[in-house]
Motif scaffolding. Structure first.
Motif, short mmCIF file in Angstrom:
data_model
loop_
_atom_site.label_atom_id
_atom_site.label_comp_id
_atom_site.label_asym_id
_atom_site.label_seq_id
_atom_site.Cartn_x
_atom_site.Cartn_y
_atom_site.Cartn_z
N PRO A 81 34.42 -1.63 21.37
CA PRO A 81 34.71 -0.35 20.73
C PRO A 81 36.18 0.03 20.89
O PRO A 81 36.77 -0.17 21.94
CB PRO A 81 33.81 0.64 21.49
CG PRO A 81 33.59 0.01 22.82
CD PRO A 81 33.68 -1.47 22.62
N ARG A 82 36.73 0.55 19.80
CA ARG A 82 38.16 0.89 19.79
C ARG A 82 38.47 1.74 18.56
O ARG A 82 37.87 1.60 17.53
CB ARG A 82 38.99 -0.38 19.75
CG ARG A 82 40.48 -0.15 19.68
CD ARG A 82 41.23 -1.45 19.73
NE ARG A 82 41.03 -2.14 20.98
CZ ARG A 82 41.88 -2.10 22.01
NH1 ARG A 82 42.96 -1.39 21.93
NH2 ARG A 82 41.64 -2.78 23.10
N HIS A 83 39.48 2.59 18.70
CA HIS A 83 40.06 3.34 17.59
C HIS A 83 41.43 2.73 17.31
O HIS A 83 42.24 2.61 18.22
CB HIS A 83 40.24 4.82 17.95
CG HIS A 83 38.95 5.57 18.01
ND1 HIS A 83 38.09 5.48 19.07
CD2 HIS A 83 38.38 6.42 17.13
CE1 HIS A 83 37.05 6.25 18.85
NE2 HIS A 83 37.20 6.83 17.67
N ILE A 84 41.67 2.35 16.06
CA ILE A 84 42.95 1.76 15.68
C ILE A 84 43.67 2.73 14.75
O ILE A 84 43.13 3.12 13.71
CB ILE A 84 42.74 0.42 14.94
CG1 ILE A 84 41.98 -0.56 15.84
CG2 ILE A 84 44.08 -0.17 14.51
CD1 ILE A 84 41.56 -1.82 15.14
N PRO A 85 44.88 3.17 15.11
CA PRO A 85 45.62 4.06 14.22
C PRO A 85 45.81 3.40 12.85
O PRO A 85 46.20 2.24 12.77
CB PRO A 85 46.97 4.26 14.93
CG PRO A 85 46.71 3.89 16.35
CD PRO A 85 45.63 2.85 16.33
N ALA A 86 45.51 4.13 11.80
CA ALA A 86 45.58 3.57 10.45
C ALA A 86 46.07 4.61 9.44
O ALA A 86 45.58 4.69 8.32
CB ALA A 86 44.21 3.03 10.04
N ALA A 87 47.03 5.43 9.85
CA ALA A 87 47.53 6.48 8.96
C ALA A 87 48.11 5.91 7.68
O ALA A 87 48.76 4.87 7.68
CB ALA A 87 48.59 7.31 9.69
N ARG A 88 47.82 6.57 6.58
CA ARG A 88 48.31 6.21 5.24
C ARG A 88 47.88 4.81 4.82
O ARG A 88 48.54 4.16 4.02
CB ARG A 88 49.83 6.36 5.17
CG ARG A 88 50.32 7.75 5.47
CD ARG A 88 51.82 7.94 5.42
NE ARG A 88 52.66 6.82 5.79
CZ ARG A 88 53.04 6.53 7.04
NH1 ARG A 88 52.64 7.26 8.04
NH2 ARG A 88 53.83 5.50 7.28
N SER A 89 46.78 4.32 5.38
CA SER A 89 46.32 2.98 5.04
C SER A 89 45.63 2.96 3.68
O SER A 89 45.28 4.01 3.13
CB SER A 89 45.37 2.44 6.12
OG SER A 89 44.24 3.24 6.21
N ARG A 90 45.46 1.76 3.15
CA ARG A 90 44.76 1.58 1.88
C ARG A 90 43.97 0.29 1.95
O ARG A 90 44.32 -0.62 2.70
CB ARG A 90 45.73 1.54 0.71
CG ARG A 90 46.64 0.33 0.71
CD ARG A 90 47.55 0.24 -0.52
NE ARG A 90 48.45 -0.87 -0.40
CZ ARG A 90 48.15 -2.15 -0.62
NH1 ARG A 90 46.93 -2.48 -0.98
NH2 ARG A 90 49.03 -3.10 -0.47
N TRP A 91 42.91 0.22 1.17
CA TRP A 91 42.10 -0.99 1.13
C TRP A 91 42.76 -2.02 0.21
O TRP A 91 43.01 -1.74 -0.95
CB TRP A 91 40.69 -0.70 0.63
CG TRP A 91 39.88 0.08 1.61
CD1 TRP A 91 39.50 1.38 1.50
CD2 TRP A 91 39.35 -0.40 2.85
NE1 TRP A 91 38.77 1.74 2.60
CE2 TRP A 91 38.66 0.67 3.44
CE3 TRP A 91 39.40 -1.62 3.51
CZ2 TRP A 91 38.02 0.55 4.67
CZ3 TRP A 91 38.76 -1.73 4.74
CH2 TRP A 91 38.08 -0.65 5.30
N VAL A 92 43.05 -3.20 0.73
CA VAL A 92 43.50 -4.32 -0.08
C VAL A 92 42.25 -4.94 -0.72
O VAL A 92 42.23 -5.26 -1.90
CB VAL A 92 44.25 -5.37 0.77
CG1 VAL A 92 44.60 -6.60 -0.05
CG2 VAL A 92 45.48 -4.76 1.40
N VAL A 93 41.22 -5.11 0.10
CA VAL A 93 39.90 -5.54 -0.36
C VAL A 93 38.93 -4.50 0.17
O VAL A 93 38.76 -4.37 1.38
CB VAL A 93 39.53 -6.94 0.17
CG1 VAL A 93 38.10 -7.32 -0.22
CG2 VAL A 93 40.51 -7.99 -0.32
N PRO A 94 38.31 -3.71 -0.74
CA PRO A 94 37.40 -2.66 -0.27
C PRO A 94 36.14 -3.24 0.35
O PRO A 94 35.75 -4.38 0.06
CB PRO A 94 37.09 -1.87 -1.53
CG PRO A 94 37.53 -2.69 -2.67
CD PRO A 94 38.48 -3.74 -2.17
N PRO A 95 35.50 -2.46 1.21
CA PRO A 95 34.26 -2.92 1.85
C PRO A 95 33.17 -3.21 0.82
O PRO A 95 32.93 -2.40 -0.07
CB PRO A 95 33.85 -1.75 2.74
CG PRO A 95 35.05 -0.89 2.86
CD PRO A 95 35.89 -1.14 1.66
N ALA A 96 32.55 -4.35 0.94
CA ALA A 96 31.41 -4.74 0.09
C ALA A 96 30.93 -6.09 0.59
O ALA A 96 31.72 -7.00 0.78
CB ALA A 96 31.80 -4.83 -1.37
#
Length: 116
Positions: A81-96
């Motif tokens: 378990p972990r929280h990763i800072p991801a401010a202003r991120s975008r999906w290159v490949v969306p979850p599916a």
């Protein structure tokens, strides 16, 4: 069931126990994703801006115990378990669909490093 989620607004990637995110420099990202797609399923990929843009490949653990592995200097493994800072991120490949095993991501990275 996913073992991760992105908090809304997209500023933190939360990995639960058993989830893995593999961080690579964005300059390698397209090549790694191409190699991974050739080998099997391509999971979600998140691009995270910062001092240097990086891509996070989401993966599942390998079914077998992991072999001893030292990642290249520019590669980082995040285990839940972990929280990763991801401010202003975008999906290159969306979850599916299914997540690739982390061993497949590791293999794609090794292939890209050999080609460079």
């Amino acid at each position: 069931m996913n073992h991760w989620h992105v908090e809304d607004p997209v500023d933190t990637l939360v990995l639960d126990e058993g989830a893995i995110a593999v961080e690579v420099p964005a300059s390698w990202g397209a090549e790694v994703s191409h190699q991974l797609r050739s080998a099997g399923p391509l999971g979600p990929i998140l691009a995270i801006p910062g001092p240097r843009l990086r891509w996070l490949f989401l993966a599942r653990p390998d079914p077998e115990p992991e072999p001893r592995h030292v990642p290249p200097p520019d590669v980082r493994y995040w285990r839940g378990p972990r929280h990763i800072p991801a401010a202003r991120s975008r999906w290159v490949v969306p979850p599916a669909g299914a997540l690739p095993p982390v061993g497949a991501v590791r293999c794609a990275i090794r292939t890209v490093r050999r080609l460079r």
